[in-house]
Motif scaffolding. Structure first.
Motif, short mmCIF file in Angstrom:
data_model
loop_
_atom_site.label_atom_id
_atom_site.label_comp_id
_atom_site.label_asym_id
_atom_site.label_seq_id
_atom_site.Cartn_x
_atom_site.Cartn_y
_atom_site.Cartn_z
N GLN A 17 0.98 -1.26 -0.12
CA GLN A 17 0.02 0.05 -0.03
C GLN A 17 1.06 1.21 -0.08
OE1 GLN A 17 -3.15 0.63 -0.26
NE2 GLN A 17 -2.80 2.91 0.04
N GLU A 18 2.09 1.23 0.42
CA GLU A 18 2.71 2.52 0.83
C GLU A 18 3.51 2.80 -0.74
OE1 GLU A 18 3.69 -0.63 2.65
OE2 GLU A 18 2.52 0.15 4.14
N ALA A 19 3.51 1.77 -1.63
CA ALA A 19 3.98 2.05 -2.84
C ALA A 19 3.07 2.81 -3.68
CB ALA A 19 4.41 0.83 -3.68
N PHE A 20 1.78 2.52 -3.50
CA PHE A 20 0.85 3.52 -4.07
C PHE A 20 0.71 4.73 -3.46
CE2 PHE A 20 -3.72 5.03 -4.22
CZ PHE A 20 -3.96 5.10 -5.45
N SER A 21 0.63 4.85 -2.20
CA SER A 21 0.46 6.14 -1.87
C SER A 21 1.73 7.09 -2.18
CB SER A 21 0.68 5.98 -0.16
OG SER A 21 -0.31 5.29 0.49
#
Length: 82
Positions: A17-21
């Protein structure tokens, strides 16, 4: 995540999820401006931006860095959806 390249972020999107953020933070303004130049209605722009980033998440596994940069791929996704 801010030390990763856009290409690395796309590779991580399906599982982190952090990559998308981080990818969204970097490119939301670019996508918003792109959509605003092509669509007149602010609601249409908002819908388009949302659809573009949903498509990015769904299609990230198909991104191939040997074929070009992530930002060019993102532009292509945006252009195809709009």
């Amino acid at each position: 995540m801010d030390h990763r390249t856009d290409e690395e972020l796309l590779a991580l999107l399906p599982t982190q999820q952090e990559a998308f953020s981080e990818f969204y933070r970097r490119h939301a303004q670019r996508v918003l401006a792109f959509a605003a130049r092509r669509l007149g209605d602010p609601e249409d722009v908002a819908d388009a931006v949302a659809m573009i980033f949903v498509t990015v998440v769904e299609a990230a596994a198909g991104f191939r860095p040997e074929r070009g940069r992530a930002v060019a791929w993102l532009d292509g996704v945006a252009a195809n959806l709009i």
